[in-house]
Scaffold this motif. Structure first.
Motif, PDB file in Angstrom:
ATOM      1  N   LEU A   2      -7.338  -8.678   6.022  1.00  0.00           N
ATOM      2  CA  LEU A   2      -6.864  -9.319   7.253  1.00  0.00           C
ATOM      3  C   LEU A   2      -5.807 -10.380   6.952  1.00  0.00           C
ATOM      4  O   LEU A   2      -4.900 -10.607   7.757  1.00  0.00           O
ATOM      5  CB  LEU A   2      -8.030  -9.933   8.020  1.00  0.00           C
ATOM      6  CG  LEU A   2      -9.030  -8.932   8.615  1.00  0.00           C
ATOM      7  CD1 LEU A   2     -10.102  -9.662   9.406  1.00  0.00           C
ATOM      8  CD2 LEU A   2      -8.326  -7.908   9.498  1.00  0.00           C
ATOM      9  N   ARG A   3      -5.909 -11.015   5.802  1.00  0.00           N
ATOM     10  CA  ARG A   3      -4.895 -12.003   5.426  1.00  0.00           C
ATOM     11  C   ARG A   3      -3.545 -11.317   5.231  1.00  0.00           C
ATOM     12  O   ARG A   3      -2.514 -11.796   5.714  1.00  0.00           O
ATOM     13  CB  ARG A   3      -5.321 -12.722   4.151  1.00  0.00           C
ATOM     14  CG  ARG A   3      -4.363 -13.826   3.695  1.00  0.00           C
ATOM     15  CD  ARG A   3      -4.873 -14.471   2.418  1.00  0.00           C
ATOM     16  NE  ARG A   3      -6.210 -15.027   2.624  1.00  0.00           N
ATOM     17  CZ  ARG A   3      -7.107 -15.185   1.655  1.00  0.00           C
ATOM     18  NH1 ARG A   3      -6.827 -14.807   0.417  1.00  0.00           N
ATOM     19  NH2 ARG A   3      -8.290 -15.705   1.920  1.00  0.00           N
ATOM     20  N   ARG A   4      -3.575 -10.189   4.541  1.00  0.00           N
ATOM     21  CA  ARG A   4      -2.325  -9.459   4.316  1.00  0.00           C
ATOM     22  C   ARG A   4      -1.787  -8.885   5.625  1.00  0.00           C
ATOM     23  O   ARG A   4      -0.577  -8.895   5.870  1.00  0.00           O
ATOM     24  CB  ARG A   4      -2.558  -8.335   3.316  1.00  0.00           C
ATOM     25  CG  ARG A   4      -1.313  -7.517   3.040  1.00  0.00           C
ATOM     26  CD  ARG A   4      -1.522  -6.518   1.935  1.00  0.00           C
ATOM     27  NE  ARG A   4      -0.311  -5.735   1.711  1.00  0.00           N
ATOM     28  CZ  ARG A   4      -0.209  -4.795   0.784  1.00  0.00           C
ATOM     29  NH1 ARG A   4      -1.225  -4.536  -0.012  1.00  0.00           N
ATOM     30  NH2 ARG A   4       0.918  -4.124   0.648  1.00  0.00           N
ATOM     31  N   LEU A   5      -2.690  -8.403   6.463  1.00  0.00           N
ATOM     32  CA  LEU A   5      -2.277  -7.837   7.745  1.00  0.00           C
ATOM     33  C   LEU A   5      -1.608  -8.898   8.615  1.00  0.00           C
ATOM     34  O   LEU A   5      -0.575  -8.646   9.245  1.00  0.00           O
ATOM     35  CB  LEU A   5      -3.493  -7.248   8.455  1.00  0.00           C
ATOM     36  CG  LEU A   5      -3.292  -6.697   9.866  1.00  0.00           C
ATOM     37  CD1 LEU A   5      -2.241  -5.602   9.878  1.00  0.00           C
ATOM     38  CD2 LEU A   5      -4.616  -6.174  10.418  1.00  0.00           C
ATOM     39  N   ARG A  54      -2.454  -1.551  10.562  1.00  0.00           N
ATOM     40  CA  ARG A  54      -2.684  -1.118   9.180  1.00  0.00           C
ATOM     41  C   ARG A  54      -3.833  -0.114   9.168  1.00  0.00           C
ATOM     42  O   ARG A  54      -4.899  -0.370   9.729  1.00  0.00           O
ATOM     43  CB  ARG A  54      -3.026  -2.310   8.282  1.00  0.00           C
ATOM     44  CG  ARG A  54      -3.176  -1.936   6.812  1.00  0.00           C
ATOM     45  CD  ARG A  54      -3.368  -3.158   5.929  1.00  0.00           C
ATOM     46  NE  ARG A  54      -3.366  -2.799   4.523  1.00  0.00           N
ATOM     47  CZ  ARG A  54      -2.283  -2.642   3.780  1.00  0.00           C
ATOM     48  NH1 ARG A  54      -1.092  -2.827   4.322  1.00  0.00           N
ATOM     49  NH2 ARG A  54      -2.361  -2.305   2.514  1.00  0.00           N
ATOM     50  N   SER A  55      -3.608   1.025   8.526  1.00  0.00           N
ATOM     51  CA  SER A  55      -4.626   2.070   8.450  1.00  0.00           C
ATOM     52  C   SER A  55      -5.516   1.846   7.232  1.00  0.00           C
ATOM     53  O   SER A  55      -5.043   1.437   6.174  1.00  0.00           O
ATOM     54  CB  SER A  55      -3.964   3.450   8.338  1.00  0.00           C
ATOM     55  OG  SER A  55      -3.084   3.674   9.411  1.00  0.00           O
ATOM     56  N   LEU A  56      -6.790   2.157   7.395  1.00  0.00           N
ATOM     57  CA  LEU A  56      -7.733   2.014   6.285  1.00  0.00           C
ATOM     58  C   LEU A  56      -8.690   3.199   6.286  1.00  0.00           C
ATOM     59  O   LEU A  56      -9.369   3.461   7.281  1.00  0.00           O
ATOM     60  CB  LEU A  56      -8.514   0.704   6.402  1.00  0.00           C
ATOM     61  CG  LEU A  56      -9.516   0.411   5.276  1.00  0.00           C
ATOM     62  CD1 LEU A  56      -8.792   0.289   3.934  1.00  0.00           C
ATOM     63  CD2 LEU A  56     -10.301  -0.861   5.572  1.00  0.00           C
ATOM     64  N   TYR A  57      -8.730   3.903   5.168  1.00  0.00           N
ATOM     65  CA  TYR A  57      -9.618   5.060   5.023  1.00  0.00           C
ATOM     66  C   TYR A  57     -11.058   4.575   4.903  1.00  0.00           C
ATOM     67  O   TYR A  57     -11.388   3.776   4.029  1.00  0.00           O
ATOM     68  CB  TYR A  57      -9.223   5.854   3.777  1.00  0.00           C
ATOM     69  CG  TYR A  57     -10.008   7.131   3.575  1.00  0.00           C
ATOM     70  CD1 TYR A  57      -9.577   8.320   4.155  1.00  0.00           C
ATOM     71  CD2 TYR A  57     -11.163   7.145   2.798  1.00  0.00           C
ATOM     72  CE1 TYR A  57     -10.279   9.499   3.961  1.00  0.00           C
ATOM     73  CE2 TYR A  57     -11.868   8.322   2.601  1.00  0.00           C
ATOM     74  CZ  TYR A  57     -11.428   9.491   3.186  1.00  0.00           C
ATOM     75  OH  TYR A  57     -12.130  10.657   2.999  1.00  0.00           O
TER      76      TYR A  57
END
Length: 251
Positions: free
Chosen positions: A173-176, A146-149
């Motif tokens: 992290l839960r969603r990932l 998962r990318s995060l700006y």
């Protein structure tokens, strides 16, 4: 390069990229090599044509509309912005464009791993409107990325919360992990979660994370140094399965 008999029938062909001479009939082997001799370069394998793998056969039946491999990094965001670019003037930057920048940066870094035997799929759609930003498959296993700006911002990770700059912490992290679990179910293989941060000013992870990794975009090449989990044939089979849109319809 094909080799033909005097009656026009093919007896062999030379695949320069694969370094292989494919013989349709071994009785003509010596004659074929004599003809191809001036054109052969480097080490060459000689033998009957290789039998297509199950993954290769599956690709032959995959409709182009169902093939996820051509997806660009941030494909879903590109489509959304094309349909609704938003007002020309905004007081604050469109968060979708920042998210797109992050997915492009991370996606391009992951695409560069292909030469090391890795494959990356981008914007893998999941039921309910969710999606996996990047699915990476290679000798070191499978990763849901998962990318995060986070450009020029401090990032603090306190599992499962992730705080970027002055923004409120979110349970990313839960969603990932949930996305990785759905991918594991779809592919019947372990998929490990990775959070990829683009250009953070600082990254703090005070405590070890449970079954997850947080990497800067510049550290993503570390994945290519991992190995010993999947054989090349398994990588290709999983990639063929993952690129089929129908694989993700019931997860």
């Amino acid at each position: 390069m094909y080799v033909c008999r005097t009656d026009g029938r093919h007896v062999a062909w030379y695949d320069r990229e694969a370094g292989r001479v494919n013989l349709l009939s071994e009785e003509h082997g010596e004659e074929v090599l004599a003809v191809l001799g001036p054109f052969l370069t480097g080490s060459v394998t000689v033998g009957p044509p290789p039998v297509p793998t199950a993954a290769e056969l599956a690709l032959l039946s995959l409709h182009p509309d169902d093939d996820l491999a051509p997806n660009r990094p941030g494909e879903a965001l590109l489509v959304a912005l094309d349909r609704d670019p938003g007002p020309p003037r905004r007081l604050r930057p469109d968060p979708r464009r920042r998210a797109l920048a992050a997915e492009r940066t991370v996606g391009e870094a992951l695409d560069r791993l292909e030469g090391a035997g890795w494959h990356t799929l981008h914007s893998v759609p999941l039921p309910g409107g969710d999606r996996i930003h990047h699915l990476v498959i290679g000798p070191g296993g499978l990763f849901c990325v998962r990318s995060l700006y986070a450009r020029r911002q401090r990032v603090r990770v306190a599992d499962p919360m992730v705080a970027v700059g002055r923004h409120e912490p979110r349970p990313l992290l839960r969603r990932l992990r949930a996305d990785a679990d759905r991918a594991s179910y779809a592919l019947t293989a372990e998929v490990r979660p990775v959070l990829a941060l683009t250009e953070p000013a600082d990254l703090a992870v005070p405590a070890p994370l449970r079954e997850a990794r947080v990497l800067k975009d510049t550290d993503l090449p570390e994945l290519a140094r991992m190995g010993g989990v999947l054989k090349a044939a398994d990588v290709e089979a999983l990639h063929a399965m993952a690129r089929d849109r129908h694989t993700w319809a019931r997860v």
